[in-house]
Structure formats: C-alpha cells, structure tokens
Scaffold this motif. Structure first.
Motif, PDB file in Angstrom:
ATOM      1  N   SER A 195      -7.409   7.361  -1.818  1.00 20.41           N
ATOM      2  CA  SER A 195      -7.451   8.790  -1.096  1.00 20.41           C
ATOM      3  C   SER A 195      -9.084   7.513  -1.150  1.00 20.41           C
ATOM      4  O   SER A 195     -10.369   8.183  -0.659  1.00 20.41           O
ATOM      5  CB  SER A 195      -7.825   9.495  -1.804  1.00 20.41           C
ATOM      6  OG  SER A 195      -7.938   9.437  -3.610  1.00 20.41           O
ATOM      7  N   TYR A 196      -9.365   6.807  -2.122  1.00 22.42           N
ATOM      8  CA  TYR A 196     -10.946   5.920  -2.337  1.00 22.42           C
ATOM      9  C   TYR A 196     -10.339   4.772  -2.627  1.00 22.42           C
ATOM     10  O   TYR A 196      -9.517   3.867  -3.447  1.00 22.42           O
ATOM     11  CB  TYR A 196     -11.745   6.403  -3.494  1.00 22.42           C
ATOM     12  CG  TYR A 196     -12.458   5.992  -3.865  1.00 22.42           C
ATOM     13  CD1 TYR A 196     -13.977   6.045  -3.118  1.00 22.42           C
ATOM     14  CD2 TYR A 196     -12.871   4.829  -5.030  1.00 22.42           C
ATOM     15  CE1 TYR A 196     -14.863   5.713  -2.687  1.00 22.42           C
ATOM     16  CE2 TYR A 196     -13.679   4.210  -4.613  1.00 22.42           C
ATOM     17  CZ  TYR A 196     -15.183   4.444  -4.018  1.00 22.42           C
ATOM     18  OH  TYR A 196     -15.942   3.605  -4.050  1.00 22.42           O
ATOM     19  N   GLN A 197     -10.592   3.927  -1.825  1.00 22.90           N
ATOM     20  CA  GLN A 197     -10.888   2.275  -2.171  1.00 22.90           C
ATOM     21  C   GLN A 197     -11.681   1.601  -1.815  1.00 22.90           C
ATOM     22  O   GLN A 197     -12.709   1.800  -0.756  1.00 22.90           O
ATOM     23  CB  GLN A 197      -9.642   1.691  -0.831  1.00 22.90           C
ATOM     24  CG  GLN A 197      -9.328   0.409  -1.475  1.00 22.90           C
ATOM     25  CD  GLN A 197      -7.427   0.279  -1.282  1.00 22.90           C
ATOM     26  OE1 GLN A 197      -6.923   1.484  -1.553  1.00 22.90           O
ATOM     27  NE2 GLN A 197      -7.219  -0.716  -0.693  1.00 22.90           N
ATOM     28  N   ASN A 205       0.629  -1.496  -0.377  1.00 23.64           N
ATOM     29  CA  ASN A 205       0.065   0.092  -0.097  1.00 23.64           C
ATOM     30  C   ASN A 205       0.854   1.068   0.061  1.00 23.64           C
ATOM     31  O   ASN A 205       1.210   1.585   1.294  1.00 23.64           O
ATOM     32  CB  ASN A 205      -1.238  -0.005   1.190  1.00 23.64           C
ATOM     33  CG  ASN A 205      -2.303  -0.900   0.850  1.00 23.64           C
ATOM     34  OD1 ASN A 205      -2.822  -1.065   0.158  1.00 23.64           O
ATOM     35  ND2 ASN A 205      -2.053  -1.666   2.073  1.00 23.64           N
ATOM     36  N   VAL A 206       1.557   1.662  -1.687  1.00 21.37           N
ATOM     37  CA  VAL A 206       2.283   2.765  -1.147  1.00 21.37           C
ATOM     38  C   VAL A 206       1.897   4.077  -2.084  1.00 21.37           C
ATOM     39  O   VAL A 206       0.918   3.356  -3.074  1.00 21.37           O
ATOM     40  CB  VAL A 206       3.359   2.572  -1.742  1.00 21.37           C
ATOM     41  CG1 VAL A 206       4.225   3.347  -2.430  1.00 21.37           C
ATOM     42  CG2 VAL A 206       4.494   1.349  -1.553  1.00 21.37           C
ATOM     43  N   GLU A 249     -13.235   5.868 -10.392  1.00 18.04           N
ATOM     44  CA  GLU A 249     -13.206   6.808  -9.073  1.00 18.04           C
ATOM     45  C   GLU A 249     -11.359   5.709  -8.703  1.00 18.04           C
ATOM     46  O   GLU A 249     -10.849   7.053  -7.857  1.00 18.04           O
ATOM     47  CB  GLU A 249     -14.043   7.095  -8.022  1.00 18.04           C
ATOM     48  CG  GLU A 249     -13.843   8.096  -6.614  1.00 18.04           C
ATOM     49  CD  GLU A 249     -14.386   8.185  -6.330  1.00 18.04           C
ATOM     50  OE1 GLU A 249     -14.787   9.056  -5.069  1.00 18.04           O
ATOM     51  OE2 GLU A 249     -15.781   7.787  -6.556  1.00 18.04           O
ATOM     52  N   MET A 250     -11.385   5.047  -8.657  1.00 16.61           N
ATOM     53  CA  MET A 250     -10.494   4.459  -7.220  1.00 16.61           C
ATOM     54  C   MET A 250      -9.224   4.097  -8.279  1.00 16.61           C
ATOM     55  O   MET A 250      -8.017   4.466  -7.547  1.00 16.61           O
ATOM     56  CB  MET A 250     -10.854   2.746  -7.011  1.00 16.61           C
ATOM     57  CG  MET A 250     -10.014   1.883  -6.232  1.00 16.61           C
ATOM     58  SD  MET A 250     -11.019   0.913  -5.684  1.00 16.61           S
ATOM     59  CE  MET A 250      -8.911  -0.608  -5.369  1.00 16.61           C
ATOM     60  N   LEU A 303     -10.622  -6.875  -8.997  1.00 16.76           N
ATOM     61  CA  LEU A 303      -9.105  -6.836  -9.418  1.00 16.76           C
ATOM     62  C   LEU A 303      -7.711  -8.320  -9.206  1.00 16.76           C
ATOM     63  O   LEU A 303      -7.168  -8.974  -9.636  1.00 16.76           O
ATOM     64  CB  LEU A 303      -8.179  -5.553  -8.391  1.00 16.76           C
ATOM     65  CG  LEU A 303      -8.910  -4.262  -9.674  1.00 16.76           C
ATOM     66  CD1 LEU A 303      -8.215  -3.342  -8.760  1.00 16.76           C
ATOM     67  CD2 LEU A 303      -8.865  -4.041 -10.595  1.00 16.76           C
ATOM     68  N   GLU A 304      -8.317  -9.132  -7.908  1.00 15.75           N
ATOM     69  CA  GLU A 304      -7.619  -9.819  -7.641  1.00 15.75           C
ATOM     70  C   GLU A 304      -7.936 -10.860  -8.649  1.00 15.75           C
ATOM     71  O   GLU A 304      -7.554 -11.944  -8.859  1.00 15.75           O
ATOM     72  CB  GLU A 304      -8.086 -10.382  -5.851  1.00 15.75           C
ATOM     73  CG  GLU A 304      -6.965 -11.128  -5.291  1.00 15.75           C
ATOM     74  CD  GLU A 304      -6.277 -11.424  -3.984  1.00 15.75           C
ATOM     75  OE1 GLU A 304      -6.770 -12.488  -2.755  1.00 15.75           O
ATOM     76  OE2 GLU A 304      -7.715 -10.740  -2.961  1.00 15.75           O
TER      77      GLU A 304
END
Length: 273
Positions: free
Chosen positions: A148-150, A95-96, A191-192, A158-159
């Motif tokens: 900022s949005y998840q 998570n970068v 948005e993500m 996605l996984e």
C-alpha cells in the motif's frame, strides 16, 4: 511450454538461511520483522502469532508462511515445539501481500514424521521441496503485489543495510543517506514497514548474530559486541525474546545436530565396509 514459463523456471531460486526443529521455544515478542520468508509449523499447541488485525493460535492443524518485511508479534503461555525455516526466493515471490498465510499442514507433517531424521544433503533437499510446495499454495491474488505504501529511497536503504548489518549507523546518518530529514525518514520508514528504524535494525543485528552462532566459533561475548550489544546479558535477553531460545542453547542445538549427522554417517560407512 511457453518462453515465459521457461524463463521463470530457469531463473527461480530458493536459498535457505536456517531450517531446524526446536523442542522448547517460548515467544514473547512484539513487532519483529524478518528480511526473509518465515515458515513454521508447530507439532503441538502453545503459541499465538499476530500481524495487524490477524491473530492465530498456532495449532498443528495449520502451517504458516510469512513474506519478508512483515511485522509480526508472538506470545506463548508454555514452551512449544517449533519446525521452522527462514529463506529467500525469487520472482514471482518477491512482491507478496504482507500478511500471515495459514496453510495446509500436510507437507510439514509428512516432512516432520518421515524426513526430518534424514542426513544432509538429502534432508535439505526435502526442506526445499516442502518450502516450494508452500509457496505454490499462495493465492494468485497475493502475488506481484505492490504494498500500500512503498518508498524507493527506503527500499534502497534496506538493500544496502542487508549486506552491511554489522556497521549500521543511527537514524540521523540513515536519513542523510536517503536524502531525507530525520523526521521524514522516521515517518516514511514506519509507514512502509509498520515498525521503527531502530526496532528493524535490532532485528537485523539479531538475525546476523544467529548466523554467527551457526557458522562461527566466536564466543557469545564476542558475538554480542560484534552485533552492537553492550554485553552478553543484554544480547542474550534480546536473542531469547526474538527467537524464543537463549543463544547458548541455540548454538548447542546446532552442534548436537552436526554431531548426530556425523555419527550417523560414520555408522553407515562402517556398515558399508
């Protein structure tokens, strides 16, 4: 050494999907996204890369590190040489903050000048060492960041897609699987990730095609069909726009490296005898 430090060291991994040097690359890409880390250093000028408000002329004075799922664009006025790698890794680098990181070129320059001509597996070991050096350069405040949005529904999607990129359904089916309306799915996805679902899926197909070109003997025509393209022409055009090199030239480059490595090993064996 603390228990926490031991666990982090023991669990850490770095897997390289591709690592190579290309002599003549041309960029003309808008809003592309990679599901893995992207590292590159250009030994000569000629390219521009951007992400949101960030824009850099990719000069030899800097190396660049880009986290997974970061939307970038690139352009070039002339062909340029390109040392790059796509890789994945573990905590604390999952998570970068999504942006382009402009870093010290010294490790890349040293690798390019002194280690790139080594044979595998020694060369791949130095690739890993260099990439870990660049991860270590990331600022502390960039790590363990929630974007900022998840949306967890999109993350699960996605996984699932990452392991089944050859059979990707349309937006309607993806929305149903996420338990969302098509409009909501599209809005939340963009948005993500800052990119439309279809553009992301195209990126997945092209990344999969690149891996097939490296690891399989299938013809380019067959790979185009496998990856969801109507024909070789549309596939080749998309591939070159995305990676800066035609699929045939990319495959030839990979094969020539393998031949060179085998020849060098044969010469070494003959010398040893």
């Amino acid at each position: 050494m603390s228990k926490t430090t031991k666990n982090i060291a023991g669990d850490f991994f770095l897997h390289i999907h591709i690592a190579q040097y290309l002599e003549r690359v041309v960029w003309s890409v808008s809003e592309v996204i990679h599901p893995n880390w992207f590292f590159f250093w250009n030994p000569e000028p000629g390219a521009v890369i951007s992400c949101g408000s960030q824009q850099f002329e990719a000069l030899p004075d800097h190396a660049y590190l880009i986290p997974p799922y970061t939307t970038i664009s690139g352009s070039s006025e002339k062909p340029f040489s390109h040392l790059y790698a796509h890789f994945e890794t573990s905590e604390p680098f999952t998570n970068v903050d999504r942006k382009i990181y402009q870093l010290d070129p010294a490790p890349a320059r040293k690798f390019y000048r002194e280690r790139f001509t080594l044979n595998n597996p020694r060369k791949m070991l130095y690739w890993r060492i260099m990439l870990m050096e660049y991860l270590a350069m990331l600022p502390d405040d960039a790590l363990n960041k929630k974007n900022s949005y998840q949306d967890d529904r999109i993350c699960r999607m996605l996984e699932a897609l990452s392991g089944n990129w050859q059979h990707i359904p349309d937006n309607r089916v993806l929305a149903q699987r996420a338990g969302m309306s098509v409009n909501n799915f599209y809005r939340h996805f963009r948005e993500m990730l800052g990119i439309s679902p279809q553009r992301y899926l195209t990126s997945m197909r092209l990344t999969g095609a690149r891996n097939l070109l490296i690891n399989e003997s299938s013809s380019i025509e067959d790979i185009a069909i496998i990856c969801g393209f109507s024909d070789r022409y549309s596939f080749s055009k998309s591939f070159k726009q995305y990676f800066g090199i035609a699929p045939g030239a990319f495959r030839n480059n990979e094969r020539s490296k393998s031949v060179t490595a085998r020849s060098s090993q044969n010469i070494k064996s003959a010398t040893d005898e």
